[in-house]
Design a protein around this motif. Structure first.
Motif, PDB file in Angstrom:
ATOM      1  N   ARG A  40       0.724  -1.550   0.102  1.00 24.99           N
ATOM      2  CA  ARG A  40      -0.422  -0.428   0.309  1.00 24.99           C
ATOM      3  C   ARG A  40       1.022   0.955   0.270  1.00 24.99           C
ATOM      4  O   ARG A  40       2.060   1.094  -0.194  1.00 24.99           O
ATOM      5  N   PRO A  41       0.447   2.193  -0.283  1.00 26.88           N
ATOM      6  CA  PRO A  41       1.171   3.346  -0.011  1.00 26.88           C
ATOM      7  C   PRO A  41       1.625   3.734   1.047  1.00 26.88           C
ATOM      8  O   PRO A  41       0.883   3.157   2.250  1.00 26.88           O
ATOM      9  N   ASN A  42       3.245   3.554   1.205  1.00 26.08           N
ATOM     10  CA  ASN A  42       3.936   3.628   2.042  1.00 26.08           C
ATOM     11  C   ASN A  42       4.115   2.679   3.489  1.00 26.08           C
ATOM     12  O   ASN A  42       4.236   2.803   4.211  1.00 26.08           O
ATOM     13  N   THR A  43       3.774   1.592   2.640  1.00 19.25           N
ATOM     14  CA  THR A  43       3.683   0.203   3.727  1.00 19.25           C
ATOM     15  C   THR A  43       5.219  -0.909   2.230  1.00 19.25           C
ATOM     16  O   THR A  43       4.374  -0.816   1.543  1.00 19.25           O
ATOM     17  N   TYR A  44       6.155  -1.348   3.441  1.00 17.43           N
ATOM     18  CA  TYR A  44       7.297  -2.263   3.096  1.00 17.43           C
ATOM     19  C   TYR A  44       6.904  -3.539   3.139  1.00 17.43           C
ATOM     20  O   TYR A  44       6.615  -3.572   3.975  1.00 17.43           O
ATOM     21  N   MET A  45       7.323  -4.101   2.628  1.00 23.61           N
ATOM     22  CA  MET A  45       7.331  -5.699   3.257  1.00 23.61           C
ATOM     23  C   MET A  45       8.750  -6.367   2.598  1.00 23.61           C
ATOM     24  O   MET A  45       8.429  -6.089   0.906  1.00 23.61           O
ATOM     25  N   LEU A  46       9.132  -7.477   2.911  1.00 21.91           N
ATOM     26  CA  LEU A  46      10.383  -8.164   1.947  1.00 21.91           C
ATOM     27  C   LEU A  46       9.726  -9.888   1.804  1.00 21.91           C
ATOM     28  O   LEU A  46       8.667 -10.401   2.503  1.00 21.91           O
ATOM     29  N   ILE A  47      10.413  -9.885   0.745  1.00 21.67           N
ATOM     30  CA  ILE A  47       9.735 -10.852  -0.360  1.00 21.67           C
ATOM     31  C   ILE A  47      10.831 -12.236  -0.278  1.00 21.67           C
ATOM     32  O   ILE A  47      11.676 -11.894  -0.586  1.00 21.67           O
ATOM     33  N   ASN A  48      10.658 -13.207   0.017  1.00 19.56           N
ATOM     34  CA  ASN A  48      12.033 -14.000   0.050  1.00 19.56           C
ATOM     35  C   ASN A  48      12.093 -14.701  -1.656  1.00 19.56           C
ATOM     36  O   ASN A  48      11.226 -15.494  -1.764  1.00 19.56           O
ATOM     37  N   ILE A  49      13.153 -13.988  -2.556  1.00 20.70           N
ATOM     38  CA  ILE A  49      12.549 -14.792  -3.895  1.00 20.70           C
ATOM     39  C   ILE A  49      12.269 -16.493  -3.550  1.00 20.70           C
ATOM     40  O   ILE A  49      11.288 -16.798  -4.258  1.00 20.70           O
ATOM     41  N   ALA A  50      13.083 -16.942  -3.120  1.00 18.75           N
ATOM     42  CA  ALA A  50      13.304 -18.685  -2.926  1.00 18.75           C
ATOM     43  C   ALA A  50      11.609 -19.456  -2.641  1.00 18.75           C
ATOM     44  O   ALA A  50      10.711 -20.386  -3.142  1.00 18.75           O
ATOM     45  N   SER A  51      10.627 -18.313  -1.809  1.00 15.75           N
ATOM     46  CA  SER A  51      10.054 -18.902  -1.726  1.00 15.75           C
ATOM     47  C   SER A  51       8.333 -18.270  -2.254  1.00 15.75           C
ATOM     48  O   SER A  51       7.314 -18.941  -2.479  1.00 15.75           O
ATOM     49  N   VAL A  52       8.747 -17.652  -3.776  1.00 16.41           N
ATOM     50  CA  VAL A  52       7.688 -17.157  -4.867  1.00 16.41           C
ATOM     51  C   VAL A  52       7.309 -18.472  -5.629  1.00 16.41           C
ATOM     52  O   VAL A  52       8.437 -19.368  -6.533  1.00 16.41           O
ATOM     53  N   THR A  53       6.464 -18.322  -6.099  1.00 21.24           N
ATOM     54  CA  THR A  53       6.343 -19.963  -6.880  1.00 21.24           C
ATOM     55  C   THR A  53       5.365 -19.266  -8.080  1.00 21.24           C
ATOM     56  O   THR A  53       5.546 -19.556  -9.421  1.00 21.24           O
ATOM     57  N   THR A  54       5.411 -17.842  -8.236  1.00 24.70           N
ATOM     58  CA  THR A  54       4.760 -16.826  -9.697  1.00 24.70           C
ATOM     59  C   THR A  54       4.465 -15.776  -9.636  1.00 24.70           C
ATOM     60  O   THR A  54       3.733 -15.460  -8.697  1.00 24.70           O
ATOM     61  N   ILE A  55       4.686 -14.448 -10.224  1.00 28.16           N
ATOM     62  CA  ILE A  55       4.805 -13.820 -10.807  1.00 28.16           C
ATOM     63  C   ILE A  55       3.741 -12.911 -11.928  1.00 28.16           C
ATOM     64  O   ILE A  55       3.992 -13.376 -12.799  1.00 28.16           O
ATOM     65  N   THR A  56       2.588 -12.507 -11.963  1.00 26.30           N
ATOM     66  CA  THR A  56       1.894 -12.221 -12.855  1.00 26.30           C
ATOM     67  C   THR A  56       1.210 -10.751 -12.451  1.00 26.30           C
ATOM     68  O   THR A  56       1.507 -10.580 -11.669  1.00 26.30           O
ATOM     69  N   PRO A  57       1.405 -10.184 -14.183  1.00 27.77           N
ATOM     70  CA  PRO A  57       0.900  -8.866 -13.821  1.00 27.77           C
ATOM     71  C   PRO A  57      -0.583  -8.236 -13.126  1.00 27.77           C
ATOM     72  O   PRO A  57      -1.628  -9.668 -12.726  1.00 27.77           O
ATOM     73  N   ALA A  58      -0.898  -7.996 -13.047  1.00 29.06           N
ATOM     74  CA  ALA A  58      -2.165  -7.936 -11.356  1.00 29.06           C
ATOM     75  C   ALA A  58      -3.140  -7.471 -12.706  1.00 29.06           C
ATOM     76  O   ALA A  58      -3.444  -6.755 -12.899  1.00 29.06           O
ATOM     77  N   LYS A  59      -4.499  -8.442 -12.154  1.00 25.79           N
ATOM     78  CA  LYS A  59      -5.490  -7.687 -12.335  1.00 25.79           C
ATOM     79  C   LYS A  59      -6.066  -6.943 -12.172  1.00 25.79           C
ATOM     80  O   LYS A  59      -5.411  -5.964 -11.380  1.00 25.79           O
ATOM     81  N   ASP A  60      -7.803  -6.444 -12.860  1.00 24.36           N
ATOM     82  CA  ASP A  60      -8.663  -5.567 -11.889  1.00 24.36           C
ATOM     83  C   ASP A  60      -9.003  -5.855 -10.389  1.00 24.36           C
ATOM     84  O   ASP A  60      -7.983  -7.201 -10.005  1.00 24.36           O
ATOM     85  N   ILE A  61      -8.689  -4.431  -9.520  1.00 25.78           N
ATOM     86  CA  ILE A  61      -8.641  -4.472  -7.589  1.00 25.78           C
ATOM     87  C   ILE A  61      -9.570  -5.790  -7.696  1.00 25.78           C
ATOM     88  O   ILE A  61      -9.722  -5.918  -6.678  1.00 25.78           O
ATOM     89  N   ALA A  62     -10.515  -6.169  -8.672  1.00 27.91           N
ATOM     90  CA  ALA A  62     -11.860  -6.243  -7.739  1.00 27.91           C
ATOM     91  C   ALA A  62     -11.713  -7.708  -7.950  1.00 27.91           C
ATOM     92  O   ALA A  62     -12.069  -8.951  -7.310  1.00 27.91           O
ATOM     93  N   TYR A  63     -10.673  -8.219  -8.691  1.00 28.84           N
ATOM     94  CA  TYR A  63     -10.301  -9.409  -8.674  1.00 28.84           C
ATOM     95  C   TYR A  63     -10.408 -10.383  -8.152  1.00 28.84           C
ATOM     96  O   TYR A  63     -10.237 -11.104  -6.996  1.00 28.84           O
ATOM     97  N   GLY A  64      -8.937  -9.530  -7.018  1.00 31.06           N
ATOM     98  CA  GLY A  64      -8.320 -10.240  -5.695  1.00 31.06           C
ATOM     99  C   GLY A  64      -9.488 -10.066  -4.541  1.00 31.06           C
ATOM    100  O   GLY A  64      -9.284 -10.496  -3.269  1.00 31.06           O
ATOM    101  N   THR A  65     -10.044  -8.580  -4.600  1.00 28.30           N
ATOM    102  CA  THR A  65     -10.669  -8.270  -3.000  1.00 28.30           C
ATOM    103  C   THR A  65     -11.849  -9.096  -2.962  1.00 28.30           C
ATOM    104  O   THR A  65     -12.372  -8.714  -1.670  1.00 28.30           O
ATOM    105  N   ILE A  66     -13.312  -8.252  -3.529  1.00 23.91           N
ATOM    106  CA  ILE A  66     -14.391  -8.928  -4.055  1.00 23.91           C
ATOM    107  C   ILE A  66     -14.651 -10.144  -3.439  1.00 23.91           C
ATOM    108  O   ILE A  66     -15.635 -10.367  -3.077  1.00 23.91           O
ATOM    109  N   ALA A  67     -14.001 -11.117  -3.803  1.00 25.45           N
ATOM    110  CA  ALA A  67     -14.290 -12.774  -4.244  1.00 25.45           C
ATOM    111  C   ALA A  67     -14.302 -12.499  -2.689  1.00 25.45           C
ATOM    112  O   ALA A  67     -14.663 -13.739  -2.309  1.00 25.45           O
TER     113      ALA A  67
END
Length: 72
Positions: A40-67
């Motif tokens: 979020r704006p001014n909210t940062y986080m570190l993600i370990n690359i070894a734990s990442v399984t997939t990275i895809t371009p973001a969908k519409d905002i409603a795709y992940g939040t409304i469902a």
């Protein structure tokens, strides 16, 4: 890795790790097997690359939040 992500032509990404899914985050930097991301704006986080399984371009905002918030 950042060069490969630029080929997806996106500013925000959906990232799936072994245990969580992150929707619509911005990847700022890659260093020492970690991704510095802005969730979020001014909210940062570190993600370990070894734990990442997939990275895809973001969908519409409603795709992940409304469902997630609909209960039957």
């Amino acid at each position: 890795m950042l060069e490969l992500l630029k080929k997806l032509n996106s500013e925000k990404y959906d990232i799936v790790t072994g245990s969580k899914k992150y929707y619509g985050i911005k990847i700022l930097e890659e260093k020492d097997n970690f991704l510095l991301v802005e969730t979020r704006p001014n909210t940062y986080m570190l993600i370990n690359i070894a734990s990442v399984t997939t990275i895809t371009p973001a969908k519409d905002i409603a795709y992940g939040t409304i469902a997630k918030n609909i209960r039957f």
